[in-house]
Design a protein around this motif. Sequence first.
Motif, short mmCIF file in Angstrom:
data_model
loop_
_atom_site.label_atom_id
_atom_site.label_comp_id
_atom_site.label_asym_id
_atom_site.label_seq_id
_atom_site.Cartn_x
_atom_site.Cartn_y
_atom_site.Cartn_z
N THR A 1 0.78 -1.13 0.08
CA THR A 1 -0.02 0.07 -0.11
C THR A 1 0.90 1.29 0.04
O THR A 1 2.09 1.10 0.31
CB THR A 1 -0.87 -0.03 1.14
OG1 THR A 1 -0.17 0.13 2.56
CG2 THR A 1 -1.95 -1.04 1.33
N SER B 1 -5.25 10.56 -2.14
CA SER B 1 -5.79 11.31 -0.98
C SER B 1 -5.69 10.36 0.29
O SER B 1 -5.20 9.24 0.10
CB SER B 1 -7.27 11.75 -1.02
OG SER B 1 -7.95 10.57 -1.25
N LYS B 2 -5.83 10.90 1.32
CA LYS B 2 -5.85 10.09 2.60
C LYS B 2 -6.71 8.69 2.45
O LYS B 2 -6.26 7.60 2.77
CB LYS B 2 -6.25 10.76 3.93
CG LYS B 2 -5.81 10.18 5.21
CD LYS B 2 -6.29 11.35 6.23
CE LYS B 2 -5.43 10.81 7.66
NZ LYS B 2 -5.24 11.75 8.65
N GLU B 3 -7.85 8.71 1.70
CA GLU B 3 -8.86 7.77 1.64
C GLU B 3 -8.00 6.50 0.90
O GLU B 3 -8.24 5.37 0.98
CB GLU B 3 -9.94 8.02 1.11
CG GLU B 3 -11.03 8.84 1.69
CD GLU B 3 -10.68 10.27 1.93
OE1 GLU B 3 -9.97 10.86 0.87
OE2 GLU B 3 -10.78 11.05 2.86
N GLU B 4 -6.94 6.75 0.15
CA GLU B 4 -6.15 5.77 -0.74
C GLU B 4 -5.11 5.28 -0.04
O GLU B 4 -4.28 4.47 -0.68
CB GLU B 4 -6.02 6.29 -2.13
CG GLU B 4 -7.37 6.59 -2.94
CD GLU B 4 -7.21 7.27 -4.00
OE1 GLU B 4 -7.34 6.95 -5.30
OE2 GLU B 4 -6.94 8.75 -3.99
N ASN C 1 -4.20 3.22 2.24
CA ASN C 1 -4.49 1.89 2.76
C ASN C 1 -4.75 0.91 1.65
O ASN C 1 -5.02 -0.23 1.84
CB ASN C 1 -5.23 1.75 3.98
CG ASN C 1 -4.29 2.34 5.19
OD1 ASN C 1 -3.05 2.23 5.30
ND2 ASN C 1 -4.71 3.08 5.90
N LYS C 2 -4.75 1.73 0.58
CA LYS C 2 -5.08 0.74 -0.69
C LYS C 2 -3.69 0.18 -1.50
O LYS C 2 -2.88 1.05 -1.33
CB LYS C 2 -5.89 1.36 -1.65
CG LYS C 2 -7.40 1.65 -1.40
CD LYS C 2 -8.24 2.57 -2.28
CE LYS C 2 -9.41 2.84 -1.87
NZ LYS C 2 -10.34 3.72 -2.62
#
Length: 110
Positions: free
Chosen positions: A55, A87-90, A92-93
């Motif tokens: 990630t 962004s922060k939402e991505e 841990n992807k």
Amino acid sequence: MTNTKPTMLHSDRGSVFSVFSEEELKNMTNNSKRKVAICGRINNSGIVEVPEGATLAEIIELAGGILDKKDFKGAHVGVPPYGRFLSKEELNKELDFDLFDNYIRAINVL
């Protein structure tokens, strides 16, 4: 991580950029499909060998983590003006290597 270190530029607005030339980036990253140049507000800018399935958060940790343990704001993946903002939402992807140009793989942590 290798010894290859970029020169860093800090703007008066807080942005941080590396000064790898396009040719240097190609030479450093094209011998392995799993290497990226990472710079910005991290502790150890340079070239990172990225494990399969890693990630963005894990890649940042491979580069020593974010400076002063501050919060992640975002990252530009690719070479400006191309690429994509993550962004922060991505965080841990799994990092999608299709976001990069065929030859230049660069991440600038903001």
